[in-house]
Design an enzyme around this catalytic site. Structure first.
Site, PDB file in Angstrom:
ATOM      1  N   PHE A 159       9.960   2.542  -6.998  1.00  0.00           N
ATOM      2  CA  PHE A 159       9.317   3.565  -6.154  1.00  0.00           C
ATOM      3  C   PHE A 159       8.223   4.334  -6.902  1.00  0.00           C
ATOM      4  O   PHE A 159       8.167   5.573  -6.863  1.00  0.00           O
ATOM      5  CB  PHE A 159      10.345   4.559  -5.610  1.00  0.00           C
ATOM      6  CG  PHE A 159      11.327   4.019  -4.616  1.00  0.00           C
ATOM      7  CD1 PHE A 159      11.131   2.807  -3.978  1.00  0.00           C
ATOM      8  CD2 PHE A 159      12.480   4.732  -4.315  1.00  0.00           C
ATOM      9  CE1 PHE A 159      12.064   2.313  -3.057  1.00  0.00           C
ATOM     10  CE2 PHE A 159      13.412   4.255  -3.387  1.00  0.00           C
ATOM     11  CZ  PHE A 159      13.197   3.032  -2.762  1.00  0.00           C
TER      12      PHE A 159
ATOM     13  N   LYS B 134      16.280   0.451   6.873  1.00  0.00           N
ATOM     14  CA  LYS B 134      16.031  -0.817   6.183  1.00  0.00           C
ATOM     15  C   LYS B 134      17.236  -1.143   5.315  1.00  0.00           C
ATOM     16  O   LYS B 134      17.634  -0.346   4.469  1.00  0.00           O
ATOM     17  CB  LYS B 134      14.764  -0.744   5.322  1.00  0.00           C
ATOM     18  CG  LYS B 134      14.372  -2.101   4.728  1.00  0.00           C
ATOM     19  CD  LYS B 134      12.978  -2.064   4.131  1.00  0.00           C
ATOM     20  CE  LYS B 134      12.535  -3.450   3.687  1.00  0.00           C
ATOM     21  NZ  LYS B 134      11.151  -3.452   3.154  1.00  0.00           N
TER      22      LYS B 134
ATOM     23  N   THR C 251      14.779  -6.768  -0.528  1.00  0.00           N
ATOM     24  CA  THR C 251      14.902  -7.867  -1.486  1.00  0.00           C
ATOM     25  C   THR C 251      16.364  -8.106  -1.856  1.00  0.00           C
ATOM     26  O   THR C 251      17.217  -7.242  -1.669  1.00  0.00           O
ATOM     27  CB  THR C 251      14.099  -7.559  -2.756  1.00  0.00           C
ATOM     28  OG1 THR C 251      14.534  -6.302  -3.296  1.00  0.00           O
ATOM     29  CG2 THR C 251      12.616  -7.481  -2.459  1.00  0.00           C
TER      30      THR C 251
ATOM     31  N   ASN D 243      10.714  -7.982  -8.401  1.00  0.00           N
ATOM     32  CA  ASN D 243      10.162  -6.705  -8.853  1.00  0.00           C
ATOM     33  C   ASN D 243      11.264  -5.707  -9.171  1.00  0.00           C
ATOM     34  O   ASN D 243      12.345  -5.725  -8.586  1.00  0.00           O
ATOM     35  CB  ASN D 243       9.213  -6.124  -7.803  1.00  0.00           C
ATOM     36  CG  ASN D 243       9.916  -5.245  -6.786  1.00  0.00           C
ATOM     37  OD1 ASN D 243      10.101  -4.047  -7.007  1.00  0.00           O
ATOM     38  ND2 ASN D 243      10.327  -5.844  -5.662  1.00  0.00           N
TER      39      ASN D 243
ATOM     40  N   ASP E  49       0.857  -1.188   0.000  1.00  0.00           N
ATOM     41  CA  ASP E  49       0.000   0.000   0.000  1.00  0.00           C
ATOM     42  C   ASP E  49       0.892   1.237   0.000  1.00  0.00           C
ATOM     43  O   ASP E  49       1.108   1.873   1.019  1.00  0.00           O
ATOM     44  CB  ASP E  49      -0.922  -0.021   1.218  1.00  0.00           C
ATOM     45  CG  ASP E  49      -2.006   1.046   1.156  1.00  0.00           C
ATOM     46  OD1 ASP E  49      -2.100   1.750   0.131  1.00  0.00           O
ATOM     47  OD2 ASP E  49      -2.755   1.190   2.136  1.00  0.00           O
TER      48      ASP E  49
ATOM     49  N   SER F 261      16.752  -0.436  -1.645  1.00  0.00           N
ATOM     50  CA  SER F 261      16.060  -0.988  -2.813  1.00  0.00           C
ATOM     51  C   SER F 261      17.059  -1.152  -3.954  1.00  0.00           C
ATOM     52  O   SER F 261      17.862  -0.252  -4.219  1.00  0.00           O
ATOM     53  CB  SER F 261      14.926  -0.069  -3.257  1.00  0.00           C
ATOM     54  OG  SER F 261      14.420  -0.480  -4.519  1.00  0.00           O
TER      55      SER F 261
END
Length: 351
Positions: free
Chosen positions: A121, A215, A245, A117, A71, A182
């Site tokens: 962003f 993160k 990931t 994926n 979300d 990311s």
């Protein structure tokens, strides 16, 4: 869960991103029905005093959170709460709205129970998220906001980019996560260095006293990872979320582009948690992400030193009943080991 397995067969016939968007619409339409929340709660709701914790001043009904990515723009928080999550992490959002990378950019690896994926962003921007949450905050469960860097922003301007995004959402989040890990924004992982950690979290602490997390990626050398995390903690981070990931395509038989999540990430995520817990258990809060599909997965991470966990790919493969299934079985595991509350089990395997 059995009903979802039938529905999943149909959903998996769709392109992965279209299926994701369709699932979000189902959540919204279900809530709009008479007794819609009751329908969702029947699938996901489960409460137990044995699972309640207060961490960093926030109350968690259970340790199972939704990881960032599902979300991004905070449009489904009521429906997701009804599915039984103990907390939600929204985003990743950036200061400037962006479309993300070209499609297709979301892929399933069904045999491996994985997702890959290269979204990049895609989001409506931090100001839009603040507007969406304005009339819903404070919410009944903790809301985290995951913040990222815009693709076109240089490394030299990254700190200001994060700052401006944070300033937009200071009044609508319970905690903030800084995503420098990311693999889908060029050179973003270069920011995983001690100098940037010091600058980032010192800036953040000038802006807010709320909990803030880093993160990290699972692909760093452990010595480098520990040094980066140590600097983040020293500079004001409340804890570490591990992991994002992985870019290790050897885990997948027929890899695409982008970061891999799901079962193939499970062992690597646990290894990273183990190294972090050895170094920082009782010094900071650890949140474990990666390949979590069951109560056994959650319990092993808790005993290894994680206070909380997050899921995403597990929700895709297991369905909307995953929180209730995990919570009910986790309570049994705790009782079998003689624990009155889940907090008593955090880190017991380190002793």
């Amino acid at each position: 869960m059995e009903i979802y397995q039938t529905l999943r067969t149909l959903l998996f016939k769709l392109d992965a991103e279209k299926s994701h968007n369709f699932a979000q619409k189902i959540l919204s339409y279900t809530r709009a029905l008479p007794f819609g929340d009751d329908i969702l709660l029947k699938s996901g709701g489960y409460e137990s005093p044995h699972l309640v914790q207060n961490i960093c001043g926030m109350d968690f009904y259970n340790p199972i959170g939704l990881a960032a990515g599902f979300d991004k723009d905070g449009q489904h928080i009521k429906a997701l709460c009804a599915l039984g999550f103990g907390f939600l992490e929204l985003g990743t959002v950036t200061k400037i709205p962006q479309n993300g990378n070209p499609k297709p950019r979301l892929f399933r690896h069904i045999e491996e129970q994985a997702i890959q994926n290269t979204m990049g962003f895609n989001n409506l921007g931090s100001a839009a998220l603040a507007t969406t949450l304005k009339y819903q905050y404070p919410f009944c469960i903790p809301l985290g906001i995951n913040l990222g860097k815009n693709k076109e922003i240089t490394e030299e301007d990254a700190l200001l980019n994060y700052q401006k995004a944070l300033e937009d959402v200071l009044d609508v989040g319970d905690y903030y996560t800084f995503n420098v890990s990311s693999p889908n924004t060029p050179n973003l992982r270069d920011l995983q260095n001690e100098a940037f950690m010091e600058a980032l979290f010192k800036m953040v602490r000038e802006k807010t006293n709320k909990p803030v997390f880093l993160k990290i990626a699972p692909d760093m050398e452990y010595d480098e990872m520990l040094a980066v995390c140590q600097k983040a903690i020293e500079s004001g981070a409340s804890g570490i979320i591990a992991t994002n990931t992985t870019t290790d395509n050897s885990m997948i038989a027929n890899p695409k582009d982008g970061g891999i999540s799901g079962i193939p990430l499970r062992d690597k995520s646990k290894e990273v948690l183990f190294e972090l817990a050895k170094a920082f258990h009782k010094q900071t809060t650890l949140i474990s992400v990666g390949g979590i599909f069951s109560a056994d997965d959650v319990y092993s991470r808790i005993k290894m030193g994680a206070s909380l966990v997050q899921i995403y790919t597990g929700l895709v493969y297991q369905g909307p009943g995953i929180c209730a299934d995990i919570s009910s079985k986790l309570e049994v595991l705790l009782k079998n080991d003689g624990f009155e509350n889940i907090s008593e089990a955090v880190g017991v395997d380190l002793n």
